[in-house]
Every structure is written in C-alpha cells, then in structure tokens.
Scaffold this active site. Structure first.
Site, PDB file in Angstrom:
ATOM      1  N   ASP A 251     -70.336 -19.942  35.563  1.00  0.00           N
ATOM      2  CA  ASP A 251     -70.965 -19.091  36.552  1.00  0.00           C
ATOM      3  C   ASP A 251     -71.097 -19.782  37.904  1.00  0.00           C
ATOM      4  O   ASP A 251     -70.909 -20.992  38.020  1.00  0.00           O
ATOM      5  CB  ASP A 251     -72.372 -18.702  36.075  1.00  0.00           C
ATOM      6  CG  ASP A 251     -72.350 -17.636  34.987  1.00  0.00           C
ATOM      7  OD1 ASP A 251     -71.291 -17.048  34.775  1.00  0.00           O
ATOM      8  OD2 ASP A 251     -73.405 -17.414  34.360  1.00  0.00           O
ATOM      9  N   LYS A 273     -70.993 -14.598  39.767  1.00  0.00           N
ATOM     10  CA  LYS A 273     -71.497 -13.351  40.327  1.00  0.00           C
ATOM     11  C   LYS A 273     -72.617 -13.692  41.291  1.00  0.00           C
ATOM     12  O   LYS A 273     -73.318 -14.691  41.137  1.00  0.00           O
ATOM     13  CB  LYS A 273     -72.070 -12.446  39.228  1.00  0.00           C
ATOM     14  CG  LYS A 273     -71.101 -12.050  38.146  1.00  0.00           C
ATOM     15  CD  LYS A 273     -71.795 -11.137  37.137  1.00  0.00           C
ATOM     16  CE  LYS A 273     -70.831 -10.758  36.021  1.00  0.00           C
ATOM     17  NZ  LYS A 273     -71.364 -11.011  34.714  1.00  0.00           N
ATOM     18  N   MET A 386     -84.672 -13.512  40.228  1.00  0.00           N
ATOM     19  CA  MET A 386     -83.920 -12.530  41.030  1.00  0.00           C
ATOM     20  C   MET A 386     -84.866 -11.594  41.777  1.00  0.00           C
ATOM     21  O   MET A 386     -84.630 -10.395  41.881  1.00  0.00           O
ATOM     22  CB  MET A 386     -82.962 -11.742  40.129  1.00  0.00           C
ATOM     23  CG  MET A 386     -81.886 -12.599  39.493  1.00  0.00           C
ATOM     24  SD  MET A 386     -80.947 -11.768  38.185  1.00  0.00           S
ATOM     25  CE  MET A 386     -82.115 -11.848  36.817  1.00  0.00           C
TER      26      MET A 386
END
Length: 467
Positions: A251, A273, A386
């Site tokens: 990632d 991502k 997040m």
C-alpha cells in the site's frame, strides 16, 4: 547504501601486512586460518615474541618492494611514517592490489569490517570506517545468536550445490528446496555434526523437489501489518514473511524503510490508494493476490498499520478462503497505538478515560456513518482514522450530542516516523486546527480527556519540564 561489502575469495590469494604494532597484528590474526598466502613486513621493528600470533609467517624487517607486492590482492599498512605508508600503497595499487591504510579511511580502498568467522560462513558489519566500535558492538550481538555449527550446514550445502542445480533446474523450486533444507532437520543435524544423517535428509528433500509435478505447487498468502512506518515496530513474524516473499503487494502507507527489510529480489507491486484516488480497485487487488498464489508464489500483502483495523484485511481474507488459497494473517502495530505511544498519550487512564474506541471518519460510499451521539460520552477516548477530511463535521456531531467544546483533541500526522507532527487543541476548534495544518501525510485524530496528556510539537517533553 554508503558502502558495499564484497565477498573476496582467499584461495590462492596473496595478503600482505605491513607493520608491527597491535593494528598490524590484528590484521595478521584475521588471516592465519585462511587459505591465503600471508606475507608480513615489519619495517618499524619486531614486536615482543610474546605478542607475535602463533602460526604467523616469519616477519621481514623492511618495507615490501615491487616484487613482494606482485599478485597481492589485499595490502594492509600500519606503520608510523605516513609518507612511507603512502609510498607502499602507491606501488601496491599500481600492481592491482586493494589497499587499507589503518586509521586512514579516506586514503584506503576498503575498510576492514567487524567480522564473525565461522569458516564457511563469514558475517561482516561495516560503518564505512566512521564508527568501528559500533560495528564491533553489533558484531557481538549477532555472534550471540549465530549457531556455532552453521559452518557445517554451509559446507554440506556447498557439497550438494551442483547436484541440486542439475536436479532442480527451476530457480523458484530450487530456492524452496534450500529453504526447506536450511530450516528443517537437515540443518539441525548438520549443526550438531551428524553429517551422514544430515546428508540423507538433504537427499530425501532433493528427491522430492526433483520429482515431476503434474500441476505447480500452490503458493501461500501472508496478509501482513507493516505497522505505522517505523521499521523497528515490525513484528519478527512480519519480518520473516517479508524476507521469504516472492511477491510483495503493498500500500501507499508502507514506508520505504519497511520495504528495505524485504528480500531484495522479491517482485514489488504497488497498489496504493489515497482519499478519492483508488488507482487499483479492491477486487483487482484480490484477483492479483489469487493469481500470484496460484502461480506457486509466496505472496505478502503488505498493509500499513494492522490489516484488521480499517485495512480491509478481512475482505481479502474472505476472498483468499473462497479461492482455496492458504492464508496467514500477521498482525501489525496499529496506528492508534503507535501514535499515542509516540506522544505519551494514554488511550485509557484511571482518572480520565475508562474506554477507548477506534472509529473511521470515512465510511464507504453509501455506507452508514458512525453514530457520533453514542460516542460523545465523557471519560472516553476516540481514535479517529481517516477523519482529517471530515474533522469539522465530526466535531459538530460530537458537540451536538453533548460533548464539551473544551474537550482536548490532538492531531498526529505521520505518527512514529521522523517527520511526525503533533498539534493539540480543543474540540470546538478542531476543523480550523486541521485546516491550518495543511496535512500531507496520514493523520489520526484523538478526542478525549487523555489527549491533554500528549506532548505536542510546541510543548516540552515531561523529562524536559522536570529538568
């Protein structure tokens, strides 16, 4: 990498040592048990007979001349007169030798590393000549865990190497054979000196590896948590998986320092991502994992933090199980734990927080948002993943649910890494605080009474306050 440690064969090599003090004697001792031709010159006079290492060649009490240095591969110079040292070095280099002038790293072609000598196996630690004591300390730590019998294992492997290459022509299959051999009973038997039994076990493994297979053996998937970015927070199991991997699918949040711990020849596939940019869809990542495993590869799916904490590791595990792929999950240090620890923020505290909740501030598109009204109780720490992009809305929802506007908050960017940023504030100003920070790295929000205990970038550490 500032220096490269090369492995120089010593069979038939000429090694020249010039000098008679302890630095020169130390170099002599390095090569006494080697197959090299060892020459010793002592132009400054001989040491005491008691200091001369047993088995050392007869010393010549002059500087080496042109003829002495012909065919020399390595030349070590440890004399008092630096001008004479450079003169010998110039002649040796002209004849193709590599030269080390002791305690003159800038004038040397190579530096002597700290060595662990197990005959067939030699381990070296180097600092480019800048910190030899540190190299020696590291050598001592490694020496403590290196089996004494490892040379016997290497010797047996050397005896069988050509046979193995001829019997198992496929590179990947051959490497798997050696891994089984070095990690199983064969290596244990060899390390104990039971060489006949070890050879029989090696041959048994070789016959199995060389047998024709109608279908290639299926590989294995490790879903591995890389932790928050600090390579020293990798678990030992994660490190072993990285060093065994054929393919690493990683990632965006996996740091380069973590990837540097992986096997160098492992194929690396980036599927990172970021918010609003899913360049590789999740179903494509899962298809790739299955495809690589079915090709017989050992696959490491490397994810920042812990794969089962907002890392979609559960979805990937389900996909592997549905495809019949053997899968092992290796947990990692999740970001909330690492960020809190790096700032001195206790997630729970007898006086301030009797509960902690990990919550995402970014539900999946069309998904259900967190019930912030149930998360607004006092004495409760929230670790929000997040959440930076939703900070103003999260604060508004908590305030509407009754959370005090003066509740402490902390924003931690790049937690546990050298570029970590820590800024404290209060809940009713959280949106403005995040906007002012102009975040570029991954960030966590901590909300609750314990956030007041974190040490921020504009606040001295507790040890400094006490001083």
């Amino acid at each position: 990498m500032r220096v490269f440690l090369a492995s120089i064969p010593l069979d038939g090599a000429r090694v020249v040592v010039v000098g008679s003090g302890e630095p020169a004697l130390a170099k002599l001792r390095l090569f006494l048990d080697s197959p090299a031709e060892l020459l010793w010159f002592a132009p400054d006079g001989l040491p005491s007979p008691l200091e001369i290492p047993a088995g050392a060649p007869a010393p010549v009490t002059r500087r080496p001349d042109f003829a002495d240095l012909i065919d020399a591969r390595l030349v070590f110079i440890a004399v008092n007169d630096i001008v004479k040292a450079h003169a010998v070095a110039k002649t040796a280099r002209a004849l193709g030798a590599q030269v080390n002038i002791v305690d003159q790293p800038d004038s040397s072609d190579f530096h002597t590393p700290a060595l662990i000598d197990r005959d067939e196996v030699v381990v070296a630690v180097a600092t480019g000549g800048s910190a030899p004591i540190l190299a020696r300390d590291l050598r001592s730590r490694i020496e403590g865990v290196l089996p004494q019998g490892v040379a016997s294992v290497a010797r047996l492997a050397g005896d069988l190497r050509r046979t193995v290459k001829e019997s198992v022509p496929d590179f990947m299959a051959r490497r798997r054979f050696w891994e089984k051999a070095f990690r199983g009973p064969a290596a244990d038997l060899a390390a104990e000196g039971r060489m006949a039994e070890a050879r029989r076990e090696m041959v048994r493994l070789l016959n199995a590896a060389a047998a024709p297979h109608e279908t290639p053996p299926q590989g294995l998937v490790h879903i591995v948590g890389a932790g928050p970015g600090d390579p020293e927070l990798l678990t030992l199991k994660a490190l072993r998986a990285l060093q065994d991997a054929d393919v690493i699918i990683h990632d965006r949040l996996v740091s380069s320092e973590i990837l540097d711990r992986a096997r160098r020849d492992a194929r690396r596939i980036y599927v990172g991502k970021s918010r609003g940019d899913h360049s590789v869809p999740q179903d494509e990542i899962e298809r790739l994992m299955i495809e690589e495993a079915r090709a017989g590869h050992r696959v490491v799916r490397l994810k920042g933090g812990d794969p089962f904490v907002f890392g979609r590791g559960g979805e990937e595990l389900e996909a592997m199980r549905a495809a019949g792929i053997e899968t092992i999950v290796v947990p990692g240090v999740t970001a909330a734990l690492a960020c809190a620890a790096s700032t001195g923020l206790p997630l729970t505290h007898r006086d301030h927080a009797q509960a902690v909740t990990f919550v995402t501030g970014q539900p999946k598109p069309g998904g259900v948002d967190a019930d912030w009204s149930r998360l607004a109780a006092p004495n409760h720490t929230l670790a929000v993943y997040m959440g930076a992009g939703q900070a103003e809305r999260i604060a508004a929802d908590l305030l509407a649910a009754g959370r005090d506007g003066a509740t402490p908050v902390v924003v931690i960017e790049n937690g546990s890494r050298p570029d970590q940023r820590v800024v404290k504030g209060r809940l009713d100003r959280l949106g403005a605080l995040v906007a002012r920070l102009d975040l570029t790295g991954p960030a966590l929000l901590f909300i609750g009474e314990t956030a007041a205990l974190a040490v921020s970038d504009d606040q001295p550490a507790l040890s400094e306050v006490a001083a």
